[in-house]
Design a protein around this motif. Structure first.
Motif, PDB file in Angstrom:
ATOM      1  N   ARG A 189       0.858  -1.102   0.090  1.00 61.17           N
ATOM      2  CA  ARG A 189      -0.031  -0.169  -0.001  1.00 61.17           C
ATOM      3  C   ARG A 189       1.049   1.276   0.056  1.00 61.17           C
ATOM      4  O   ARG A 189       1.584   1.556   1.029  1.00 61.17           O
ATOM      5  N   VAL A 190       0.638   1.868  -1.066  1.00 63.83           N
ATOM      6  CA  VAL A 190       1.714   3.223  -1.253  1.00 63.83           C
ATOM      7  C   VAL A 190       1.143   4.347  -1.343  1.00 63.83           C
ATOM      8  O   VAL A 190       0.290   4.628  -1.833  1.00 63.83           O
ATOM      9  N   GLY A 191       1.491   5.395  -0.421  1.00 70.73           N
ATOM     10  CA  GLY A 191       1.143   6.624  -0.590  1.00 70.73           C
ATOM     11  C   GLY A 191       2.101   7.422  -1.229  1.00 70.73           C
ATOM     12  O   GLY A 191       3.150   7.485  -1.093  1.00 70.73           O
ATOM     13  N   LEU A 192       1.336   8.426  -2.204  1.00 65.57           N
ATOM     14  CA  LEU A 192       2.372   9.241  -3.280  1.00 65.57           C
ATOM     15  C   LEU A 192       1.980  10.663  -2.735  1.00 65.57           C
ATOM     16  O   LEU A 192       0.650  10.867  -3.138  1.00 65.57           O
ATOM     17  N   ILE A 193       2.718  11.436  -2.688  1.00 67.05           N
ATOM     18  CA  ILE A 193       2.500  13.105  -2.299  1.00 67.05           C
ATOM     19  C   ILE A 193       3.098  13.866  -3.556  1.00 67.05           C
ATOM     20  O   ILE A 193       4.322  13.734  -3.716  1.00 67.05           O
ATOM     21  N   GLN A 209       2.258  -1.737 -10.073  1.00 67.51           N
ATOM     22  CA  GLN A 209       2.835  -2.674  -8.955  1.00 67.51           C
ATOM     23  C   GLN A 209       2.285  -2.716  -7.806  1.00 67.51           C
ATOM     24  O   GLN A 209       2.224  -4.132  -6.969  1.00 67.51           O
ATOM     25  N   ALA A 210       1.741  -1.630  -7.167  1.00 65.61           N
ATOM     26  CA  ALA A 210       1.305  -1.646  -5.775  1.00 65.61           C
ATOM     27  C   ALA A 210       0.171  -2.298  -5.631  1.00 65.61           C
ATOM     28  O   ALA A 210      -0.882  -2.594  -6.653  1.00 65.61           O
ATOM     29  N   LYS A 211      -0.224  -2.741  -4.429  1.00 64.47           N
ATOM     30  CA  LYS A 211      -1.323  -3.492  -4.003  1.00 64.47           C
ATOM     31  C   LYS A 211      -2.590  -2.228  -3.997  1.00 64.47           C
ATOM     32  O   LYS A 211      -3.731  -2.550  -4.892  1.00 64.47           O
ATOM     33  N   HIS A 212      -2.187  -1.227  -3.335  1.00 69.32           N
ATOM     34  CA  HIS A 212      -3.119   0.013  -3.703  1.00 69.32           C
ATOM     35  C   HIS A 212      -2.179   1.326  -3.553  1.00 69.32           C
ATOM     36  O   HIS A 212      -1.119   1.257  -3.092  1.00 69.32           O
ATOM     37  N   LEU A 213      -2.384   2.162  -4.450  1.00 67.36           N
ATOM     38  CA  LEU A 213      -1.899   3.378  -4.430  1.00 67.36           C
ATOM     39  C   LEU A 213      -2.786   4.649  -4.159  1.00 67.36           C
ATOM     40  O   LEU A 213      -3.834   4.806  -4.801  1.00 67.36           O
ATOM     41  N   TYR A 214      -2.271   5.437  -2.804  1.00 60.84           N
ATOM     42  CA  TYR A 214      -3.106   6.573  -2.549  1.00 60.84           C
ATOM     43  C   TYR A 214      -2.350   7.585  -3.080  1.00 60.84           C
ATOM     44  O   TYR A 214      -1.230   8.040  -2.759  1.00 60.84           O
ATOM     45  N   ILE A 215      -3.088   8.710  -3.776  1.00 58.35           N
ATOM     46  CA  ILE A 215      -2.396   9.945  -4.386  1.00 58.35           C
ATOM     47  C   ILE A 215      -2.846  11.063  -3.630  1.00 58.35           C
ATOM     48  O   ILE A 215      -4.090  11.240  -3.747  1.00 58.35           O
ATOM     49  N   PHE A 216      -1.802  11.881  -3.063  1.00 53.73           N
ATOM     50  CA  PHE A 216      -2.263  12.842  -2.295  1.00 53.73           C
ATOM     51  C   PHE A 216      -2.051  14.168  -2.995  1.00 53.73           C
ATOM     52  O   PHE A 216      -1.061  14.481  -3.331  1.00 53.73           O
ATOM     53  N   GLN A 217      -3.196  14.756  -3.511  1.00 53.54           N
ATOM     54  CA  GLN A 217      -2.974  15.966  -4.600  1.00 53.54           C
ATOM     55  C   GLN A 217      -3.296  17.202  -4.051  1.00 53.54           C
ATOM     56  O   GLN A 217      -4.460  17.379  -3.425  1.00 53.54           O
ATOM     57  N   ARG A 218      -2.367  18.178  -3.696  1.00 55.34           N
ATOM     58  CA  ARG A 218      -2.620  19.518  -3.296  1.00 55.34           C
ATOM     59  C   ARG A 218      -3.230  20.257  -4.487  1.00 55.34           C
ATOM     60  O   ARG A 218      -4.158  20.991  -4.427  1.00 55.34           O
ATOM     61  N   THR A 219      -2.537  20.207  -5.688  1.00 53.58           N
ATOM     62  CA  THR A 219      -2.865  21.150  -6.732  1.00 53.58           C
ATOM     63  C   THR A 219      -2.903  20.173  -7.872  1.00 53.58           C
ATOM     64  O   THR A 219      -1.921  19.509  -8.172  1.00 53.58           O
TER      65      THR A 219
END
Ligand code: N01
Length: 546
Positions: A189-193, A209-219
């Motif tokens: 489980r990957v978090g990408l900022i 690749q990831a089981k789950h990818l969370y993308i943290f988007q500010r803009t």
């Protein structure tokens, strides 16, 4: 270090180690070493990495690729080199570009002038001796007449100071400092900022690749399809047959890339249907210059820009199945092209994957990093690893990390306290015999970077040659010329839409950094003409001493 007399004949050399110290072993540092050797000047370069390549050495994240076409993004100084090198794809991947840079270093035997694994910590000028003393983190002190900062514009990776990172149990990475051995995200489980170029390029690869990818988007950022493909050999042959004419013609263009017809009309002069057809053509063609050249006022007229921006927003809405995610991904806070326009492969499509979640952090910033992941607006995201695609302390970070000062005079930190100051992005008043390659105030980052690097290096090399022929040992930008250039850079930027975006061009991504639009956006063509006029006028704006 070598103490023998060098050939520049400008001053007693007994107290110095070399003629020129170069800081950085990237694309700029290498060409500089090549030119200096050609002038018969002795030089030494210091490079923090274990090998050459600069930005292409450090940025090894998955999907890293240049956003300028490979036939353009390469050195022009050696005809054989540009004819012989074969680029496999329309846009070079990071490994391919690094291979090319290594080839150049070997082909021209440049490594022997570079000390790797060595970070410069200070550079101090002694005005009486007219010498720079550069100190390194390995305890060396080297003295030279000239010091040239080839430190790059995007070479100081920045990770925001979120509280709690030290508690996080998993590994974390910054795209700009990616492990050489690569990272396997399989089953994680990957978090990408961050959703700038680095985030947008890496997201489709990590998602696979990831089981789950969370993308943290500010803009939300505008991204266009790259339409990458294997390089068509007929096109390559045509391009190579015209290489020298194309390189020359590139200096007559704003972005330093020839081959795009200059647009002649405003977007507002076209009908809705004409605009749609043109934008569709550009979208299908791929690439950012082509798109920005759809009309002649996309970067100066907000109403014109809105037509292009809305076209791209609609493409995003058509691509992303979840309408809420599509709306979050459709940029609305800045005109298109005023942040670096990203080129992607399957970025928006990636949000249709089951294992990808977009998290909007524009209203509720990331609170903290916990031992198990990340917390936003009281929601916890469980993560096994975190990727920071959060960018760089751009344009000034690398130089301000070095203690640059004049004995009994000012430091660069003081001189740039309210924002960077420079004459032509090449020199700073008050700092004799110090040059920068594509510093703030230069068009470098808004151009085909290698073209600008070559032009800046040639300017510096020619200036040293000019001094040698006049037996001069000191050069410095005049304060008035510097101030006039700063005023001009600002006026040119203010006439465009660029300052409307909170971009790294403005220093807006670094809390507390002075917000000044740093690149020169008048175009490579105007900049080069200005430099040529300055030289023809006996280096107007520079003062020389024996
Ligand atoms: O960095 P960026 P980059 N909380 O600064 C976000 C070149 N390049 O490494 O926009 C949450 O563009 C930040 O959000 P915001 C190219 O010139 C070229 O991607 O500040 N988010 C943004 O989304 C490029 O422009 C290539 O609101 C935070 C992201 O992190 C330049 O390098 C490839 C945050 C940073 O984006 C830089 O690109 C890669 C926070 N506290 C790079 N802080 C090619 O040639 C920051 N962000 C293709």
């Amino acid at each position: 270090m070598n103490n023998k007399r060098s050939s520049d004949g400008t001053q007693s050399r007994a107290n110095r180690d070399t003629d020129v110290i170069v800081v950085g072993g990237g694309v700029a540092g290498l060409y500089l070493l090549y030119r200096l050797r050609g002038l018969g000047l002795e030089s030494i370069a210091f490079e923090a990495g274990t090998d050459v390549g600069g930005t292409w050495f450090w940025n090894r994240y998955p999907g890293c690729r240049c956003d300028v076409e490979s036939l353009e993004y390469s050195y022009s100084f050696a005809a054989d080199l540009q004819q012989e090198w074969k680029w496999p794809e329309r846009y070079g991947t990071q490994p391919e570009i690094l291979k090319y840079v290594n080839h150049v270093a070997d082909r021209f035997d440049l490594r022997r002038n570079i000390q790797f694994n060595t970070r410069v910590v200070s550079a101090v000028y002694n005005p009486q001796q007219k010498l720079w003393t550069v100190s390194t983190d390995r305890g060396a002190k080297v003295r030279a007449t000239f010091c040239v900062m080839a430190t790059g514009n995007l070479s100081t990776p920045r990770r925001p100071d979120f509280p709690g990172l030290e508690q996080f149990k998993g590994p974390w990475y910054h795209t700009g400092l990616w492990p050489h051995e690569g990272v396997d995200f399989t089953g994680l489980r990957v978090g990408l900022i961050g959703t700038g170029s680095s985030g947008i390029q890496s997201i489709p690869h990590i998602a696979k690749q990831a089981k789950h990818l969370y993308i943290f988007q500010r803009t939300a950022n505008f991204s266009l399809p790259a339409r990458n493909r294997p390089l068509d050999s007929a096109r390559e042959q045509r391009h190579k047959a015209e290489y020298s004419a194309r390189r020359k013609a590139a200096f007559d263009t704003p972005f330093g890339i020839a081959g795009y017809p200059t647009p002649t009309r405003s977007a507002l002069e076209a009908t809705d249907e004409e605009r749609r057809v043109i934008y569709e053509q550009k979208w299908a063609e791929g690439g950012s210059i082509s798109f920005l050249y759809a009309f002649n006022d996309l970067l100066i007229n907000k109403a014109s820009n809105d037509t292009a921006a809305e076209f791209v927003r609609n493409k995003i809405r058509q691509t992303v199945n979840d309408s809420e995610a599509a709306e979050l991904l459709a940029p609305k806070t800045h005109p298109i092209g005023t942040k670096r326009l990203v080129l992607d492969t399957n970025y928006y499509e990636t949000f249709n994957r089951e294992n990808v979640t977009l998290v909007d952090v524009s209203e509720s910033p990331i609170d903290k990093i916990t031992s198990e992941g990340l917390r936003v607006a009281r929601s916890d995201y469980a993560l096994d690893s975190i990727v920071f695609a959060t960018g760089f302390d751009a344009m000034t970070g690398a130089m301000l990390d070095i203690d640059i000062r004049v004995e009994g005079g000012i430091s660069l930190t003081d001189a740039w306290q309210h924002g960077p100051r420079s004459y032509l992005g090449l020199t700073v008043a008050g700092f004799p015999n110090l040059f920068m390659i594509t510093g703030p105030g230069s068009p470098g980052v808004k151009s085909q970077m290698i073209l600008s690097i070559e032009q800046h290096v040639d300017f510096v090399a020619d200036c040293l040659q000019h001094m040698r022929s006049r037996r001069q040992s000191q050069v410095e930008a005049e304060s008035e010329a510097e101030q006039n250039w700063i005023t001009h850079v600002k006026a040119v930027a203010d006439a465009t839409l660029y300052p409307l975006a909170n971009s790294w061009y403005m220093g807006a991504n670094i809390p507390g950094k002075p917000q000044i639009f740093m690149p020169y956006v008048g175009g490579v063509d105007k900049y080069k003409k200005k430099c040529d006029e300055i030289v023809a006028d006996g280096y107007k704006g520079f003062s020389f001493a024996s």
